[in-house]
Design a protein around this motif. Structure first.
Motif, short mmCIF file in Angstrom:
data_model
loop_
_atom_site.label_atom_id
_atom_site.label_comp_id
_atom_site.label_asym_id
_atom_site.label_seq_id
_atom_site.Cartn_x
_atom_site.Cartn_y
_atom_site.Cartn_z
N UNK A 208 111.63 -5.99 73.71
CA UNK A 208 112.87 -6.68 73.61
C UNK A 208 113.48 -7.23 74.82
N UNK A 209 114.46 -8.37 75.01
CA UNK A 209 115.31 -8.47 75.90
C UNK A 209 116.64 -8.79 75.41
N UNK A 210 117.56 -8.25 75.94
CA UNK A 210 119.09 -8.30 75.28
C UNK A 210 120.16 -9.22 76.30
N UNK A 211 120.63 -9.85 75.80
CA UNK A 211 122.05 -10.65 76.28
C UNK A 211 123.16 -9.61 75.89
N UNK A 212 123.92 -9.08 77.01
CA UNK A 212 124.92 -8.13 76.61
C UNK A 212 126.36 -8.61 77.11
N UNK A 213 127.45 -8.81 76.07
CA UNK A 213 128.71 -9.21 76.78
C UNK A 213 129.80 -8.82 75.65
N UNK A 214 130.76 -10.17 75.65
CA UNK A 214 131.49 -9.94 74.61
C UNK A 214 132.10 -11.25 74.23
N UNK A 226 122.80 -10.33 71.88
CA UNK A 226 121.84 -10.98 71.52
C UNK A 226 120.58 -10.48 71.95
N UNK A 227 119.68 -9.89 70.86
CA UNK A 227 118.55 -9.73 70.85
C UNK A 227 117.33 -10.60 70.95
#
Length: 586
Positions: A208-214, A226-227
């Protein structure tokens, strides 16, 4: 100009740290290529290499110190006092100063065998504790939503540094936008200034690749993850789909915390400013300890430093004493806790119960195996400490008496100090056997389901727990079942799963004899071994009948031998997007 020995000592250590960081960054930066090419086996190897890298570079630097300096220099604490001051000045403008301090500490502890732990000679406390300054580097990218959630999600995905295309980006973002509109606070949905903010770096782990924030708006904020996954079979079979898809949208703090859990492999993520990066993550997960966040992004040794500092602060409050951990006492480990600290301390006993046929060396190797392996969200991460010193009055008398009785070679009372020569720490959980005694019928059903899932997911990662008794598993605050007793753990592919021969009376049919080898396992016999309570056993067997079938284990073994990498996603299947456009499964 000839520099003083202390200055050269400091620069030699810093040179070793630079070598470590350079290779660490190389391995991490290559994660995007491994994800692009679906190089899953290489991903596993890179994860293990990066974990082993720290000790390798410490050993190389230690050898360099011993070759370069006279023994009276490297073994003189006052020389280290001067070296510490020089080193603090050398790293004062670095963006990774705290990691550099931990590297210095590791060399000091290697020289002095974890003795003389004083802030005069090493960084018990950070050199920038009271003078930390911001780098000015913007870690994030941002976009105003302006009421169009689908467009905002498209921006999030398309502007991310992925080299593969998205197969159905319109459908993915429609599903994501629908989810957000149904679940975000109304104040956030109605605010014209609401924006999505994402860290520039992509978090890679396993497949998996994950976009991380808020998401920020309406005076509120919620975390956003967002996986992103490849299509089915890519990298493992001919004709696999190289395109990408958005697998789900996560906005709950607890869900995000589970993704960054202490039970998972460390992320491969490029981190420009570690301190500020962790500060940002802590805003998304305020209850997550700082040390765990450092570990989750690969800096597990500095995670240990932060754990040690946090423990020192807690012990200094003198609000409570160390006590024996609740639950059934272990056959191999003596376990104690400081109740409010959410951490357990595990010491290997001098003598094991007769049922345990292992040695101290074997137990340590089992813990190293788990440290290096993908823990798939089902095995607790550990930290290892040597010569841990605590005042005697910080222990409840019965706790100290027990430790001195069962581990006298490891736990020593010297004056008013307790010296613990070696111990492991793990995150505190409720033992599964105790949880089952206290929970409701509905909770029993849920936790037993997760107990079986934990066993299956470890098996999918080529781990067999060996001792599957309830007392060897714990339940987290999120209700997840985690394995934490590793003295019998082994690779699934090392096991020999067998059917029980059919018998008549005392004789086995067909002339079979029940000859049992050390790696032979009979799944049909798991039930009574795992559960003394028949009602719990029946409930579990109804939920997970395949666990009692040798064929299930043999097929899983074969899949691993064939090179299949089975991933376990850090969120529930029902949260994943599925079906036609407009349909959500979560």
């Amino acid at each position: 100009m000839k520099h003083a020995p202390a200055y050269r000592l400091a620069t030699t250590i810093l040179h070793g740290f630079d070598e470590y960081r350079a290779r660490f960054k190389e391995i991490t930066a290559d994660a995007s290529r491994r994800f692009r090419d679906a190089a899953w086996r290489e991903t596993q190897q890179a994860s293990a290499e990066r974990i082993n890298l720290y000790k390798e570079k410490i050993d190389v630097t230690l050898g360099r110190l011993k070759r370069t300096f006279d023994p009276e220099v490297v073994s003189h604490c006052e020389c280290w006092r001067e070296a510490r001051n020089h080193y603090a000045e050398l790293i004062s403008l670095r963006l990774d100063y705290e990691l550099a301090e931990t590297f210095f500490n590791s060399l000091f502890c290697a020289i002095f065998h974890h003795r003389h732990i004083r802030n005069d000679w090493m960084f018990v406390y950070s050199s920038r504790e009271d003078a930390a300054h911001r780098s000015g580097i913007d870690l994030c990218r941002r976009k105003q939503v302006n009421g169009d959630w689908q467009a905002a999600l498209k921006w999030a995905l398309i502007d991310a540094p992925f080299e593969n295309r998205f197969a159905e980006i319109d459908q993915d973002t429609h599903l994501g936008a629908t989810f957000l509109q149904q679940h975000l606070p109304s104040a956030m949905l109605d605010d014209d200034d609401t924006e999505i903010e994402l860290l520039n770096s992509v978090f890679y782990r396993n497949k998996g690749a994950y976009l991380v924030g808020r998401i920020i708006g309406g005076g509120e904020q919620v975390p956003l993850v967002l996986p992103v996954l490849h299509g089915e079979g890519f990298g493992e079979q001919a004709g696999g789909d190289a395109s990408l898809s958005l697998d789900t949208v996560l906005i709950e703090t607890d869900e995000v915390s589970i993704i960054f859990s202490f039970t998972r492999a460390y992320f491969q993520v490029e981190v420009a400013v570690p301190r500020e990066f962790v500060d940002y993550l802590q805003q998304l997960m305020p209850h997550k300890p700082e040390g765990e966040l450092y570990a989750s992004i690969g800096f597990f040794k500095h995670g240990k430093t932060e754990l040690f500092r946090a423990l020192n602060r807690q012990v200094a409050k003198r609000e409570e004493q160390f006590i024996i951990a609740p639950g059934v006492r272990g056959m191999v480990m003596a376990v104690f806790v400081l109740p409010s600290f959410r951490t357990v301390f595990k010491i290997i006993k001098d003598k094991f119960d007769p049922a345990k046929d292992v040695t101290h060396a074997v137990v340590r190797e089992k813990y190293r195996l788990v440290k290096r392996h993908d823990r798939v969200g089902r095995m607790a991460d550990t930290q290892e400490f040597s010569n841990f010193i605590v005042r005697q009055d910080h222990f409840a008398p019965e706790c100290l008496e027990h430790l001195l009785e069962v581990a006298p070679s490891t736990v020593v009372l010297k004056g008013d100090k307790v010296i613990i020569k070696h111990c492991y720490t793990e995150r505190m959980m409720t033992p599964l056997n105790i949880y089952l005694e206290q929970c409701s019928d509905q909770e029993k059903e849920m936790v037993l389901k997760d107990y079986g899932n934990a066993i299956k997911q470890m098996a999918a990662a080529n781990i067999f727990p060996g001792d599957m008794l309830l007392k060897n598993f714990g339940v987290t605050r999120h209700g997840r079942v985690i394995f934490y007793d590793y003295d019998e753990v082994c690779y699934l592919t090392e096991c020999r799963f067998r059917h029980m021969p059919k018998s008549q009376g005392n004789d086995f049919q067909g002339g079979d004899t029940l000859s049992i080898g050390p790696n032979d396992i009979f799944p049909e016999e798991f039930g009574p071994f795992m559960f003394a309570n028949k009602a719990l056993r029946d409930m579990f067997m109804a939920q997970h009948p395949e666990l009692f079938d040798p064929e299930y284990w043999l097929e899983l073994q074969q899949a691993i031998i064939d090179g299949r990498v089975i991933d376990v996603y850090p969120y529930r299947n029902k949260q994943r997007f599925a079906g036609s456009i407009g349909q959500l499964v979560y």
